[in-house]
Design a protein around this motif. Structure first.
Motif, PDB file in Angstrom:
ATOM      1  N   SER A 192       5.145   6.376  -3.279  1.00 16.83           N
ATOM      2  CA  SER A 192       6.368   5.804  -3.818  1.00 16.83           C
ATOM      3  C   SER A 192       7.273   6.960  -4.219  1.00 16.83           C
ATOM      4  N   PHE A 193       8.575   6.736  -4.204  1.00 19.59           N
ATOM      5  CA  PHE A 193       9.484   7.871  -4.365  1.00 19.59           C
ATOM      6  C   PHE A 193      10.900   7.391  -4.646  1.00 19.59           C
ATOM      7  N   ASP A 194      11.713   8.345  -5.101  1.00 22.68           N
ATOM      8  CA  ASP A 194      13.153   8.151  -5.199  1.00 22.68           C
ATOM      9  C   ASP A 194      13.790   8.697  -3.928  1.00 22.68           C
ATOM     10  N   VAL A 195      14.882   8.078  -3.507  1.00 28.42           N
ATOM     11  CA  VAL A 195      15.563   8.471  -2.272  1.00 28.42           C
ATOM     12  C   VAL A 195      16.948   9.012  -2.618  1.00 28.42           C
ATOM     13  N   TYR A 196      17.219  10.237  -2.174  1.00 29.61           N
ATOM     14  CA  TYR A 196      18.495  10.895  -2.430  1.00 29.61           C
ATOM     15  C   TYR A 196      19.158  11.251  -1.108  1.00 29.61           C
ATOM     16  N   GLU A 217       0.814  -1.220   0.000  1.00 30.45           N
ATOM     17  CA  GLU A 217       0.000   0.000   0.000  1.00 30.45           C
ATOM     18  C   GLU A 217       0.846   1.267   0.000  1.00 30.45           C
ATOM     19  N   SER A 218       2.065   1.172   0.502  1.00 29.71           N
ATOM     20  CA  SER A 218       2.975   2.320   0.604  1.00 29.71           C
ATOM     21  C   SER A 218       4.396   1.769   0.576  1.00 29.71           C
ATOM     22  N   ARG A 219       5.341   2.623   0.231  1.00 31.24           N
ATOM     23  CA  ARG A 219       6.751   2.226   0.252  1.00 31.24           C
ATOM     24  C   ARG A 219       7.433   2.644   1.549  1.00 31.24           C
ATOM     25  N   SER A 220       6.646   3.013   2.557  1.00 31.50           N
ATOM     26  CA  SER A 220       7.233   3.480   3.818  1.00 31.50           C
ATOM     27  C   SER A 220       8.004   2.364   4.527  1.00 31.50           C
ATOM     28  N   ARG A 221       7.491   1.135   4.517  1.00 28.78           N
ATOM     29  CA  ARG A 221       8.216   0.039   5.162  1.00 28.78           C
ATOM     30  C   ARG A 221       9.506  -0.283   4.413  1.00 28.78           C
ATOM     31  N   ASP A 222       9.462  -0.245   3.079  1.00 30.65           N
ATOM     32  CA  ASP A 222      10.677  -0.466   2.299  1.00 30.65           C
ATOM     33  C   ASP A 222      11.718   0.597   2.613  1.00 30.65           C
ATOM     34  N   PHE A 223      11.250   1.825   2.817  1.00 28.30           N
ATOM     35  CA  PHE A 223      12.186   2.885   3.174  1.00 28.30           C
ATOM     36  C   PHE A 223      12.815   2.605   4.538  1.00 28.30           C
ATOM     37  N   GLY A 224      12.026   2.120   5.488  1.00 29.44           N
ATOM     38  CA  GLY A 224      12.574   1.779   6.789  1.00 29.44           C
ATOM     39  C   GLY A 224      13.666   0.725   6.683  1.00 29.44           C
ATOM     40  N   LEU A 267      11.658  12.164  -3.194  1.00 30.96           N
ATOM     41  CA  LEU A 267      10.975  12.869  -4.283  1.00 30.96           C
ATOM     42  C   LEU A 267      10.010  11.921  -4.990  1.00 30.96           C
ATOM     43  N   ALA A 268       8.749  12.298  -5.006  1.00 30.39           N
ATOM     44  CA  ALA A 268       7.776  11.522  -5.780  1.00 30.39           C
ATOM     45  C   ALA A 268       8.005  11.707  -7.274  1.00 30.39           C
ATOM     46  N   GLU A 269       8.477  12.875  -7.650  1.00 27.89           N
ATOM     47  CA  GLU A 269       8.753  13.159  -9.061  1.00 27.89           C
ATOM     48  C   GLU A 269      10.036  12.436  -9.493  1.00 27.89           C
ATOM     49  N   ARG A 270       9.945  11.693 -10.592  1.00 27.03           N
ATOM     50  CA  ARG A 270      11.112  11.001 -11.137  1.00 27.03           C
ATOM     51  C   ARG A 270      11.880  11.988 -12.023  1.00 27.03           C
ATOM     52  N   LEU A 271      13.066  12.343 -11.612  1.00 20.09           N
ATOM     53  CA  LEU A 271      13.826  13.375 -12.315  1.00 20.09           C
ATOM     54  C   LEU A 271      14.437  12.822 -13.599  1.00 20.09           C
ATOM     55  N   ASP A 272      14.390  13.667 -14.648  1.00 18.71           N
ATOM     56  CA  ASP A 272      14.898  13.279 -15.963  1.00 18.71           C
ATOM     57  C   ASP A 272      15.629  14.488 -16.548  1.00 18.71           C
ATOM     58  N   ARG A 308      15.329   3.728  -5.907  1.00 16.48           N
ATOM     59  CA  ARG A 308      14.115   4.103  -6.648  1.00 16.48           C
ATOM     60  C   ARG A 308      13.097   3.004  -6.411  1.00 16.48           C
ATOM     61  N   PHE A 309      12.033   3.338  -5.691  1.00 15.69           N
ATOM     62  CA  PHE A 309      11.012   2.347  -5.371  1.00 15.69           C
ATOM     63  C   PHE A 309       9.983   2.249  -6.501  1.00 15.69           C
ATOM     64  N   ALA A 310       9.501   1.040  -6.730  1.00 12.61           N
ATOM     65  CA  ALA A 310       8.429   0.829  -7.703  1.00 12.61           C
ATOM     66  C   ALA A 310       7.131   1.419  -7.156  1.00 12.61           C
TER      67      ALA A 310
END
Length: 536
Positions: free
Chosen positions: A528-532, A392-399, A478-483, A518-520
């Motif tokens: 979901s988001f990219d982590v920097y 449901e969220s990528r919060s656990r993956d981030f943890g 960042l929810a936005e995928r930078l390009d 970068r989470f799916a």
């Protein structure tokens, strides 16, 4: 309609204790399996963060003013946390509330195994009011308790009034249901033959006052809202058209509970999207909803209350706040509670004329049908569990990511949109900084006083400022995928926020940071988001 045993089981004998234990045991195993895979998202963890704010209970209550939800859920979470100082109280309290509802249903309701299983295995009973740790399950418990105790306490004591007070403070929507229960009670007395004695009316007045007090407390807690930038979707086509649609086609406000969405998804591959099919589905599923109350015809007070609550919810969803499944299913649990009260005192087949009997039997069949229509949603959740689909969220993956990077143990976390950081409090202990409000905190306030517009340069500047002030690493979500090759653009986020980027800003941001993950996409949220990590 033969309702013996599988739909209607009026007396719970000693031998039925085995049914109760077995049913609750199976339901518990399924719920615990779902909970083991469930990932908490922002609305769930936000409530826990709010419940734990402030030096004491009074400070916490002051902080809730205008949040949009009444107090009972927060009080339960804070009390549980005082006993066990761990975030695990969030799922524990939710499960215990749902377990109590399941025990009442299996032990005290007049329903046979089909209806009981339909309620417990439906999307509400199996997932929304058990696994998802939010306040709406309290409403189901209060309604089931009311149904259990109505016959015993209708004419004496304040037990029922206290339950209505609690129901009114379980959610804003439940205020309507508390009022509908009071309406049922009043009409039940008024239409009783022989007439109800004066003491029964005095007792009703006392309990109605408690229900009114509960409604007043709810309104005083949720208004005026402090999330003043949170925009409510206005009905299309004008007020009159929206009112007509809500009242003439109730299914248009109850797309998930009524079965409209299920049937629409099944038929779409055959005929695609077309207006006549949509209207026909809305009409048929609206007939199902309205007709599902007709089994209460032998107790007109219950029938009237069911319809008043239904159309009250339709107006609420059309003009105040659109209803998700968890909101819509509250009316279904209310309907279940009314059938519980009526069928507990007599068999489902009504007396009177042949026409009245046929109407009652048809209504009972439609009631069974709408309850069983919720089961595919519950089975879908189990299928997701078996297939290990996206969370449901990528919060656990981030943890888990943070656990693999001990050098970030004391890092401050920034997110865009800001609300990406809200669910993290369940999984990590890091401080979070809210860029649009320019403050440290765990709970976002959707206020017009916050920065409505951000650029990528603003995010980078805030990250540098936070690192300089804390002396600790900074992690940016960042929810936005930078390009680098994307043109300059402005992205809408949340209710009224925007994020602006340009190729030059993207280049500067990527030069100063290092992406570590970068989470799916998540299955059913935008979390979901990219982590920097800020490097320089």
């Amino acid at each position: 309609m033969n309702t013996s045993g599988w739909v209607f089981s009026p007396a719970r004998s000693r031998s039925s204790k085995g049914f109760t234990v077995a049913t609750v045991a199976v339901w518990t195993l399924l719920v615990l399996a779902l909970m083991s895979r469930h990932v908490f998202w922002r609305d769930e963890v936000r409530a826990l963060s709010l419940a734990l704010q402030g030096e004491g209970v009074l400070a916490m209550l002051r902080g809730l003013q205008g949040e949009g939800h009444p107090v009972i859920w927060y009080l339960l979470l804070r009390a549980a946390h005082a006993v066990v100082a761990s975030p695990v109280v969030l799922p524990a309290v939710s499960f215990l509330v749902a377990l109590a509802s399941a025990c009442l249903l299996t032990r005290h309701s007049p329903f046979g195994w089909v209806l009981t299983a339909g309620v417990l295995l439906g999307q509400a009973g199996l997932y929304e009011y058990a696994v998802v740790a939010r306040n709406y399950g309290i409403g189901m418990l209060a309604m089931f308790a009311f149904a259990t105790l109505y016959r015993r306490y209708r004419d004496r004591g304040i037990v029922l009034g206290l339950l209505l007070l609690a129901l009114a403070n379980s959610s804003a929507h439940a205020v309507l249901l508390a009022g509908a229960f009071a309406l049922f009670w009043m009409l039940d007395l008024a239409w009783q033959r022989p007439p109800a004695p004066a003491r029964a009316w005095r007792n009703f007045a006392l309990n109605a006052a408690l229900a009114a007090l509960g409604a007043a407390l709810c309104v005083a807690t949720i208004y005026p809202p402090f999330n003043d930038a949170a925009q409510i979707a206005r009905p299309e086509g004008g007020t009159a058209a929206a009112m007509a649609k809500a009242l003439l086609l109730p299914s248009s406000s109850f797309g998930e509970v009524s079965g409209y969405r299920l049937f629409s998804d099944l038929l779409e591959p055959l005929s695609g999207e077309d207006q006549p099919r949509t209207l026909a589905l809305y009409f048929l599923t609206s007939v199902l909803m309205v007709g599902s109350a007709l089994g209460l015809v032998r107790r007109p007070a219950a029938l009237v209350a069911a319809w008043v609550a239904l159309f009250g919810f339709c107006v609420f969803f059309a003009f105040l706040y659109p209803g998700s499944y968890r909101h819509q299913a509250l009316w279904l649990m209310f309907l279940v509670s009314l059938y519980w009260i009526v069928w507990r005192e007599a068999a489902p087949s009504p007396g009177g004329s042949a026409l009245r009997r046929r109407v009652g039997e048809m209504g009972a069949a439609l009631f069974v049908a709408i309850v069983l229509l919720q089961v595919p949603g519950g089975l879908f959740k189990l299928a997701q569990l078996a297939q290990a689909n996206a969370p449901e969220s990528r919060s656990r993956d981030f943890g888990r990511l943070m656990a693999r990077h001990p050098e970030l143990r004391d890092a401050t976390i920034l997110g865009d949109p800001d609300y990406l950081v809200e669910p993290l409090a369940y999984y990590v202990a890091n401080r979070t900084y809210l860029m649009r409000e320019q403050r440290f905190g765990k709970v976002v306030v959707f206020t017009r006083r916050a920065r409505q517009s951000l650029t990528l340069d603003d995010i980078l500047a805030d990250a540098h400022r936070v690192r300089d002030s804390t002396g600790q690493p900074v992690v940016i979500l960042l929810a936005e995928r930078l390009d680098r090759s994307a043109p300059a653009r402005t992205i809408t986020e949340g209710y009224s926020w925007t994020l602006s980027t340009s190729p030059e800003q993207v280049e500067r941001f990527l030069a100063a940071t290092r992406r570590i993950e970068r989470f799916a996409p998540a299955c059913c949220s935008d979390e979901s988001f990219d982590v920097y990590v800020l490097d320089r």
